[in-house]
Design an enzyme around this catalytic site. Structure first.
Site, PDB file in Angstrom:
ATOM      1  N   ARG A  66      25.101  19.831  -1.693  1.00  0.00           N
ATOM      2  CA  ARG A  66      26.381  19.103  -0.781  1.00  0.00           C
ATOM      3  C   ARG A  66      26.800  17.721  -2.189  1.00  0.00           C
ATOM      4  O   ARG A  66      28.358  17.671  -2.063  1.00  0.00           O
ATOM      5  CB  ARG A  66      25.588  18.287   0.032  1.00  0.00           C
ATOM      6  CG  ARG A  66      27.458  18.143   0.526  1.00  0.00           C
ATOM      7  CD  ARG A  66      27.218  19.222   2.342  1.00  0.00           C
ATOM      8  NE  ARG A  66      26.327  17.836   2.877  1.00  0.00           N
ATOM      9  CZ  ARG A  66      26.346  17.058   3.882  1.00  0.00           C
ATOM     10  NH1 ARG A  66      27.687  17.051   4.297  1.00  0.00           N
ATOM     11  NH2 ARG A  66      25.673  16.771   4.741  1.00  0.00           N
ATOM     12  N   ARG A  92      35.848  20.682   4.508  1.00  0.00           N
ATOM     13  CA  ARG A  92      33.913  20.968   4.812  1.00  0.00           C
ATOM     14  C   ARG A  92      32.964  19.700   4.989  1.00  0.00           C
ATOM     15  O   ARG A  92      34.282  18.189   4.320  1.00  0.00           O
ATOM     16  CB  ARG A  92      34.303  21.158   2.854  1.00  0.00           C
ATOM     17  CG  ARG A  92      32.836  21.849   2.827  1.00  0.00           C
ATOM     18  CD  ARG A  92      33.086  22.440   1.331  1.00  0.00           C
ATOM     19  NE  ARG A  92      33.111  23.256   1.224  1.00  0.00           N
ATOM     20  CZ  ARG A  92      32.946  24.091   2.022  1.00  0.00           C
ATOM     21  NH1 ARG A  92      31.771  24.487   2.115  1.00  0.00           N
ATOM     22  NH2 ARG A  92      33.273  25.789   2.053  1.00  0.00           N
ATOM     23  N   ASN A 108      41.599  11.074   8.845  1.00  0.00           N
ATOM     24  CA  ASN A 108      41.337  12.992   8.763  1.00  0.00           C
ATOM     25  C   ASN A 108      42.042  12.832  10.223  1.00  0.00           C
ATOM     26  O   ASN A 108      42.607  11.658  10.785  1.00  0.00           O
ATOM     27  CB  ASN A 108      40.308  12.342   8.785  1.00  0.00           C
ATOM     28  CG  ASN A 108      39.636  14.398   9.676  1.00  0.00           C
ATOM     29  OD1 ASN A 108      40.076  15.712   8.705  1.00  0.00           O
ATOM     30  ND2 ASN A 108      38.985  14.029  10.528  1.00  0.00           N
ATOM     31  N   HIS A 110      42.574  15.523  13.653  1.00  0.00           N
ATOM     32  CA  HIS A 110      40.823  16.020  14.093  1.00  0.00           C
ATOM     33  C   HIS A 110      42.224  16.224  15.697  1.00  0.00           C
ATOM     34  O   HIS A 110      42.509  15.511  15.641  1.00  0.00           O
ATOM     35  CB  HIS A 110      39.977  15.515  15.003  1.00  0.00           C
ATOM     36  CG  HIS A 110      39.077  16.299  15.877  1.00  0.00           C
ATOM     37  ND1 HIS A 110      38.448  16.668  14.929  1.00  0.00           N
ATOM     38  CD2 HIS A 110      38.857  16.094  16.473  1.00  0.00           C
ATOM     39  CE1 HIS A 110      37.400  17.308  15.461  1.00  0.00           C
ATOM     40  NE2 HIS A 110      37.804  17.187  16.789  1.00  0.00           N
TER      41      HIS A 110
END
Ligand code: GRF
Length: 216
Positions: A66, A92, A108, A110
């Site tokens: 990752r 991801r 982000n 959400h």
């Protein structure tokens, strides 16, 4: 200041489209320099291509480390020289190296009123819990999952006949207003990333969407 954006997507890209439309309409002082997807089949890539926006894909191969993936992703995003990195349905979880590289300039969207219903199914979890109001949140990205500083939120009702799809569609209508507004507010220094400033709240009578607005 016109903000230079790199937008990360994994799916249909309706938020990407909303940002692009707001830019075209003069409602969002930004330029999308690059769209990056971890999924080569993401429909949102076509939205970008149809607008002549550069796209890059970096599929996550099974077994890949990752942190190695995150470092490669960070290099790709950096090619777009972003003022602001926007995770718009990027599904991801990125590693620490990525987060640190863009720390304080990565947001982000959400689909819940955080801190409620963090994680991959904010819409389904809200339905399951039986809440009567949910919504969407724009927040800074930190090392946790949906834990970064909340910048702005919009609320929508959960209606009696809602299923996951109908509720998500209503939340997305709010997302499509909120995300470009927040980007515009950041571009015009109406919002500081070290502490959101909410100057005004309006209520959309049709949908009972409560959307914060920022003085222009
Ligand atoms: C949005 O609902 C967003 O809140 C979540 O993923 C969804 C992406 O939708 N993180 P789209 O790809 O922008 O249509």
């Amino acid at each position: 200041m016109t903000l230079r954006l790199v937008v990360l997507i994994s799916g249909k890209g309706s938020n990407l489209g909303a940002i692009a439309e707001a830019i075209d309409a003069g409602r969002c002082d930004a330029k999308i320099a690059l769209v990056v997807s971890d999924r080569p089949d993401a429909a949102g890539l076509d939205i970008a291509r149809s607008r002549g926006i550069e796209t890059q894909t970096l599929p996550f191969e099974k077994g890949i480390d990752r942190e190695a993936y995150s470092a490669a992703l960070a290099d790709l995003v950096a090619q777009g020289a972003p003022d602001l990195v926007v995770l718009a349905g990027f599904m991801r979880i990125v590693g620490k190296s990525f987060i640190h590289r863009f720390s304080g300039r990565m947001i982000n969207i959400h689909p819940s009123l955080l801190p409620a219903f963090r994680g991959p199914d904010g819409v389904g979890d809200a339905l399951e819990a039986g809440v009567k109001i949910t919504g969407c949140t724009v927040h800074l990205v930190d090392e946790g999952v949906d834990t970064g500083r909340i910048l702005a939120q919009a609320a929508v009702p959960v209606l009696p006949d809602d299923d996951r799809a109908s509720l998500h569609a209503r939340i997305q209508r709010a997302e499509h207003q909120l995300l470009p507004e927040v980007i515009h507010a950041i571009a015009n220094a109406k919002m500081r990333l070290d502490g959101g400033l909410l100057s005004r709240v309006t209520i959309d009578e049709d949908a009972c969407i409560i959307v914060p607005r920022f003085e222009s």
